[in-house]
Scaffold this active site. Structure first.
Site, PDB file in Angstrom:
ATOM      1  N   ASN A   1       0.848  -1.196   0.000  1.00 59.59           N
ATOM      2  CA  ASN A   1       0.000   0.000   0.000  1.00 59.59           C
ATOM      3  C   ASN A   1       0.881   1.242   0.000  1.00 59.59           C
ATOM      4  O   ASN A   1       1.999   1.216   0.514  1.00 59.59           O
ATOM      5  CB  ASN A   1      -0.890   0.009   1.249  1.00 59.59           C
ATOM      6  CG  ASN A   1      -1.856   1.177   1.255  1.00 59.59           C
ATOM      7  OD1 ASN A   1      -2.435   1.522   0.210  1.00 59.59           O
ATOM      8  ND2 ASN A   1      -2.041   1.805   2.407  1.00 59.59           N
TER       9      ASN A   1
ATOM     10  N   SER B   1       4.662   6.964   2.477  1.00 59.65           N
ATOM     11  CA  SER B   1       5.183   5.653   2.884  1.00 59.65           C
ATOM     12  C   SER B   1       4.618   4.571   1.971  1.00 59.65           C
ATOM     13  O   SER B   1       3.431   4.609   1.621  1.00 59.65           O
ATOM     14  CB  SER B   1       4.765   5.312   4.320  1.00 59.65           C
ATOM     15  OG  SER B   1       5.136   6.322   5.221  1.00 59.65           O
TER      16      SER B   1
ATOM     17  N   ASP C   1      -2.844   0.637   8.016  1.00 57.76           N
ATOM     18  CA  ASP C   1      -1.639   1.447   7.725  1.00 57.76           C
ATOM     19  C   ASP C   1      -0.496   1.150   8.691  1.00 57.76           C
ATOM     20  O   ASP C   1       0.207   2.054   9.145  1.00 57.76           O
ATOM     21  CB  ASP C   1      -1.987   2.952   7.783  1.00 57.76           C
ATOM     22  CG  ASP C   1      -3.014   3.342   6.732  1.00 57.76           C
ATOM     23  OD1 ASP C   1      -3.025   2.716   5.660  1.00 57.76           O
ATOM     24  OD2 ASP C   1      -3.804   4.255   6.992  1.00 57.76           O
TER      25      ASP C   1
END
Ligand code: GRF
Length: 215
Positions: free
Chosen positions: A110, A139, A148
């Site tokens: 991701n 990131s 996350d």
């Protein structure tokens, strides 16, 4: 040349990261093949981008399902049929449940518009501005069951100046994002980065001369 990295890319909207990956492949900078682009949103502009480049697209609309588990089960079924090396979340605005994450453990990436672990979740730019930070960033991480939260593969930062608006941060962030995703996928494709059991192993040369994305 080794076999192209096989990718399934999941989007929900504009698809500018998808475009960056497509462009890197077409320019011969990334040895990868996009097997399918999947969106939960039939109106996602990223689907238009994918079609323009002759890619397979599937819409799996979450509104057609009663709950997250049902959606994830169908998505998992489709993804298994693709047999991709990696599942690339590129602005996919759905939280994946633990079962599908386990099914593709350590193979889902991701990109997130903050310097994780700071500002998980939504509205990252607004929250960073509200806090008066002087550094913000992007990131790329492995997806785990926590939102996350997985191991960070690559980060890049940019300065936040007095008077910056959300749009300024978006512009700086996207400039980095569009270089980072193709770069990280290139590391995987070239085996400069390997992922085993959720652990990241970087080629020594990458560690000695880390590629800087700082603007
Ligand atoms: C990016 O900001 C990415 O970091 C976040 O969603 C946005 C997707 O943008 N996860 P796009 O659809 O690739 O243009």
């Amino acid at each position: 040349m080794s076999k192209p990295l096989q990718l399934a890319i999941l989007i929900s909207g504009n698809g500018s990261n998808l475009q960056a990956i497509i462009d890197a492949i077409e320019l011969g900078k990334l040895n990868a093949q996009i097997k399918v682009v999947i969106s939960n949103n039939s109106a996602a502009y990223g689907l238009v981008r994918a079609t323009k480049h002759g890619l397979n697209t599937w819409v799996i609309d979450h509104r057609d399902f009663e709950n997250r588990e049902q959606y994830d089960t169908v998505l998992q079924h489709y993804l298994e049929s693709v047999a991709a090396d990696y599942i690339v979340l590129a602005g996919f605005m759905r939280i994946l449940g633990p079962a599908i994450i386990k099914a593709f453990a350590h193979r889902i990436l991701n990109i997130h518009p903050s310097l994780l672990p700071a500002y998980k979740g939504l509205n990252t730019h607004q929250r960073a501005l509200d806090d008066g930070v002087t550094q913000h960033g992007v990131s790329i991480h492995l997806v785990t069951a926590e939102l996350d939260d997985g191991p960070i593969i690559c980060q890049a930062r940019y300065p936040v100046e007095a008077g910056d608006r959300i749009e300024d941060l978006q512009t700086r962030g996207y400039r980095l994002e569009h270089r980072m995703y193709p770069q990280v996928l290139g590391w995987l494709s070239d085996s400069k980065l390997t992922i085993e059991g959720g652990q990241l192993f970087y080629e020594q040369a990458l560690l000695e001369q880390p590629i800087s994305f700082d603007p």
